[in-house]
Design a protein around this motif. Structure first.
Motif, PDB file in Angstrom:
ATOM      1  N   THR A  66       0.858   9.137  -2.088  1.00  0.00           N
ATOM      2  CA  THR A  66       0.361   9.896  -2.966  1.00  0.00           C
ATOM      3  C   THR A  66      -0.870  10.497  -1.232  1.00  0.00           C
ATOM      4  O   THR A  66      -1.523  11.624  -1.602  1.00  0.00           O
ATOM      5  CB  THR A  66      -0.470   9.272  -3.747  1.00  0.00           C
ATOM      6  OG1 THR A  66       0.281   8.835  -4.890  1.00  0.00           O
ATOM      7  CG2 THR A  66      -1.157   9.721  -5.107  1.00  0.00           C
ATOM      8  N   LEU A  67      -1.779   9.704  -1.241  1.00  0.00           N
ATOM      9  CA  LEU A  67      -2.810  10.649  -0.348  1.00  0.00           C
ATOM     10  C   LEU A  67      -2.164  11.677   0.949  1.00  0.00           C
ATOM     11  O   LEU A  67      -3.072  12.163   0.897  1.00  0.00           O
ATOM     12  CB  LEU A  67      -3.335   9.062   0.094  1.00  0.00           C
ATOM     13  CG  LEU A  67      -4.788   8.123  -0.543  1.00  0.00           C
ATOM     14  CD1 LEU A  67      -4.556   6.886  -0.019  1.00  0.00           C
ATOM     15  CD2 LEU A  67      -5.989   9.160  -1.226  1.00  0.00           C
ATOM     16  N   ALA A  68      -1.253  11.209   1.088  1.00  0.00           N
ATOM     17  CA  ALA A  68      -0.213  12.265   1.917  1.00  0.00           C
ATOM     18  C   ALA A  68      -0.720  13.117   1.761  1.00  0.00           C
ATOM     19  O   ALA A  68      -0.808  14.624   2.881  1.00  0.00           O
ATOM     20  CB  ALA A  68       0.836  11.557   2.425  1.00  0.00           C
ATOM     21  N   ALA A  69      -0.822  13.659   0.489  1.00  0.00           N
ATOM     22  CA  ALA A  69      -0.557  14.759   0.514  1.00  0.00           C
ATOM     23  C   ALA A  69      -1.229  16.225   0.816  1.00  0.00           C
ATOM     24  O   ALA A  69      -2.101  16.937   1.099  1.00  0.00           O
ATOM     25  CB  ALA A  69      -0.355  15.671  -1.168  1.00  0.00           C
ATOM     26  N   VAL A 116      -7.738   6.816  -5.867  1.00  0.00           N
ATOM     27  CA  VAL A 116      -6.911   8.041  -4.581  1.00  0.00           C
ATOM     28  C   VAL A 116      -8.251   9.379  -5.040  1.00  0.00           C
ATOM     29  O   VAL A 116      -8.284   9.848  -3.926  1.00  0.00           O
ATOM     30  CB  VAL A 116      -6.001   8.591  -5.618  1.00  0.00           C
ATOM     31  CG1 VAL A 116      -5.405  10.398  -4.831  1.00  0.00           C
ATOM     32  CG2 VAL A 116      -4.516   7.688  -5.284  1.00  0.00           C
ATOM     33  N   ARG A 117      -8.258   9.103  -5.767  1.00  0.00           N
ATOM     34  CA  ARG A 117      -9.803  10.103  -6.256  1.00  0.00           C
ATOM     35  C   ARG A 117     -10.849   9.592  -5.633  1.00  0.00           C
ATOM     36  O   ARG A 117     -11.808  10.328  -4.558  1.00  0.00           O
ATOM     37  CB  ARG A 117     -10.514  10.588  -7.888  1.00  0.00           C
ATOM     38  CG  ARG A 117      -9.441  11.261  -8.672  1.00  0.00           C
ATOM     39  CD  ARG A 117     -10.101  11.414 -10.134  1.00  0.00           C
ATOM     40  NE  ARG A 117     -10.349  10.801 -10.513  1.00  0.00           N
ATOM     41  CZ  ARG A 117      -9.455   9.618 -11.286  1.00  0.00           C
ATOM     42  NH1 ARG A 117      -8.866   9.756 -11.475  1.00  0.00           N
ATOM     43  NH2 ARG A 117     -10.200   8.553 -12.049  1.00  0.00           N
ATOM     44  N   LEU A 175       0.657  -1.500   0.466  1.00  0.00           N
ATOM     45  CA  LEU A 175       0.093   0.300  -0.415  1.00  0.00           C
ATOM     46  C   LEU A 175       0.864   1.287  -0.216  1.00  0.00           C
ATOM     47  O   LEU A 175       0.359   2.175  -0.260  1.00  0.00           O
ATOM     48  CB  LEU A 175      -0.689   0.268   0.940  1.00  0.00           C
ATOM     49  CG  LEU A 175      -1.738  -1.008   1.407  1.00  0.00           C
ATOM     50  CD1 LEU A 175      -2.112  -1.240   2.452  1.00  0.00           C
ATOM     51  CD2 LEU A 175      -3.187  -0.847   0.372  1.00  0.00           C
ATOM     52  N   ALA A 176       2.221   0.691   0.167  1.00  0.00           N
ATOM     53  CA  ALA A 176       2.818   2.244   0.634  1.00  0.00           C
ATOM     54  C   ALA A 176       2.362   3.796  -0.747  1.00  0.00           C
ATOM     55  O   ALA A 176       2.845   4.922  -0.610  1.00  0.00           O
ATOM     56  CB  ALA A 176       4.299   2.068   0.213  1.00  0.00           C
ATOM     57  N   GLY A 177       2.542   2.824  -2.162  1.00  0.00           N
ATOM     58  CA  GLY A 177       2.446   3.877  -2.440  1.00  0.00           C
ATOM     59  C   GLY A 177       1.135   4.507  -3.284  1.00  0.00           C
ATOM     60  O   GLY A 177       1.327   6.353  -3.138  1.00  0.00           O
ATOM     61  N   VAL A 183      -2.603  10.414   6.574  1.00  0.00           N
ATOM     62  CA  VAL A 183      -2.696   8.361   6.178  1.00  0.00           C
ATOM     63  C   VAL A 183      -1.727   7.471   6.832  1.00  0.00           C
ATOM     64  O   VAL A 183      -1.087   7.713   6.762  1.00  0.00           O
ATOM     65  CB  VAL A 183      -2.626   8.117   4.572  1.00  0.00           C
ATOM     66  CG1 VAL A 183      -3.186   7.269   3.985  1.00  0.00           C
ATOM     67  CG2 VAL A 183      -3.437   8.882   3.904  1.00  0.00           C
ATOM     68  N   CYS A 184      -2.216   6.338   7.449  1.00  0.00           N
ATOM     69  CA  CYS A 184      -1.643   5.120   8.099  1.00  0.00           C
ATOM     70  C   CYS A 184      -2.425   3.896   7.320  1.00  0.00           C
ATOM     71  O   CYS A 184      -3.587   3.426   6.985  1.00  0.00           O
ATOM     72  CB  CYS A 184      -2.529   5.136   9.687  1.00  0.00           C
ATOM     73  SG  CYS A 184      -1.742   6.489  10.058  1.00  0.00           S
ATOM     74  N   SER A 185      -1.829   2.750   7.779  1.00  0.00           N
ATOM     75  CA  SER A 185      -1.901   1.397   7.095  1.00  0.00           C
ATOM     76  C   SER A 185      -1.417   0.642   8.249  1.00  0.00           C
ATOM     77  O   SER A 185      -0.536   0.737   9.015  1.00  0.00           O
ATOM     78  CB  SER A 185      -1.446   1.183   6.385  1.00  0.00           C
ATOM     79  OG  SER A 185      -0.350   1.084   6.024  1.00  0.00           O
TER      80      SER A 185
END
Length: 292
Positions: A86-89, A278-279, A80-82, A93-95
Motif C-alpha cells: 500500500t505504501l509503495a504507491a 498508512v496515513r 508486513l507485505a500488505g 518501501v523496503c523491509s
C-alpha cells in the motif's frame, strides 16, 4: 502454555506471519554507495558475513525518503507485505528479516542493539544509498528503530512506532507482575523476560534504557486502543497502564513527537487499522521530505 497466554506474548514477540512467495536470490556487498540501483522484489544481501533477506516495493521518488519497515518479534517480511504494498504507491518501501527471523541467517550467538543496528545499517546502505530514510517499526521493531535513530541522525529523518515495546519493559513486568504470580500472568512474565534476555529466535538481548533524543525529526507513536492485556487475571489493568506509559516515553525522541491511539486495534495496529498506519507513515515521510 494456553492459547490465550500465547497471544498475550505480543508484548515482545508475536505469532509468525505468512511468508512472502519465493524470491530470486542475489548477493550484494554491504559497502556504502550513493549510486545504488534500487531493486523491486526480494533479494538476499550480504551484511558482513551474514545473509539478510530484504524485500522492496515501489520506485524511488526524488526528494522523498525511503521507508524501511521493521517487523515485530516472531514475525518476518511476509507479515508486513500488505502495508508495504500500500505504501509503495507513493515511493520506495523496503523491509527485511532480522537475523533469526524469516529467510535471513541465524545469529551466531547473542545479539545486541549494536549488532542488530549494524544489520539495519547494511540494509539501509543497500536500499537507500545516500538517501534519507523513515523507519516504521512494530513492537520489537519499533524498539529497535527508537534505539537506532539517535545514533544515526544523518540517515534517519522520521520515525513511526506502532505499539513499540516499552523502553522499560523489564522493569514494567517485574513491577506489575510479582514473582508470586501464578497461571497466565506468571507465564507471560517469565516467557517475555526470557525473550528480553536473548532466549528468543533472534537471540536479541533487550536491556531497559532511557529514550535518547534523535534530533527534531517527526515522530509518530501509535498505541493500541483495545485493552487486550486486561485479559491477564489480576494484573491486566496495571499492564495496560504500564504499556501506555511506555508509549509516552518514546515521545522523548523528538520535540516533534505525537502520540495517538488506534481505538479499534489490539497489538497489530497495521493489521487491525491499516489505513491509520498508512496515513501516519505517509505523514511522517511527507514531513521528512520537506526537511531534507
Amino acid at each position: 502454555m494456553s492459547r490465550k497466554a500465547s497471544a498475550l506474548i505480543a508484548l515482545c514477540c508475536a505469532v509468525a506471519g505468512v511468508a512472502l512467495s519465493a524470491c530470486d536470490e542475489a548477493t550484494e556487498s554491504d559497502s556504502f554507495a550513493e549510486d545504488r540501483v534500487a531493486f523491486t522484489g526480494i533479494q538476499k544481501i550480504k551484511v558482513g558475513e551474514r545473509s539478510v533477506n530484504v524485500s522492496c516495493t515501489g520506485e524511488p521518488v526524488e526528494g522523498r525518503p525511503v521507508v524501511v519497515l521493521l517487523h515485530g518479534g516472531g514475525d518476518d517480511v511476509g507479515k508486513l507485505a500488505g502495508l508495504q504494498n500500500t505504501l509503495a504507491a507513493q515511493g520506495q518501501v523496503c523491509s527485511y528479516d532480522r537475523l533469526g527471523a524469516g529467510a535471513s541467517d541465524q545469529p551466531d550467538g547473542p545479539q545486541s542493539f549494536e549488532s542488530t543496528g549494524k544489520i539495519l545499517t547494511g540494509v539501509i546502505d543497500r536500499v537507500a544509498g545516500g538517501k534519507p530514510v523513515v523507519l516504521a517499526g512494530h513492537s520489537l521493531g519499533g524498539l529497535i528503530a527508537g534505539r537506532y535513530a539517535p545514533d544515526h541522525q544523518d540517515r534517519v529523518k522520521g520515525l513511526v512506532l506502532m505499539d513499540a515495546t516499552s523502553p522499560t519493559q523489564t522493569a514494567d513486568l517485574r513491577q506489575h507482575i510479582p514473582r508470586s504470580a501464578t497461571g497466565m500472568a506468571a507465564e507471560l512474565r517469565d516467557q517475555t523476560l526470557a525473550v528480553i534476555a536473548g532466549q528468543g529466535p533472534e537471540k536479541l538481548v533487550v536491556p531497559d534504557g532511557e529514550v535518547r533524543p534523535a534530533g527534531t525529526i517527526p515522530v509518530e507513536v501509535i498505541q493500541h486502543g483495545k485493552p487486550y492485556l486486561a485479559a491477564v487475571p489480576e494484573y491486566g489493568a496495571a499492564l495496560e497502564q504500564a504499556w501506555s506509559e511506555g508509549q509516552r516515553k518514546w515521545l522523548a525522541l523528538s520535540s516533534r513527537g505525537n502520540l495517538s491511539t488506534a481505538a479499534n486495534s489490539e497489538h497489530y495496529i497495521y493489521v487491525d487499522q491499516p489505513d491509520l498506519a498508512v496515513r501516519a507513515i505517509q505523514r511522517v515521510t511527507d514531513e521528512a521530505a520537506k526537511s531534507s
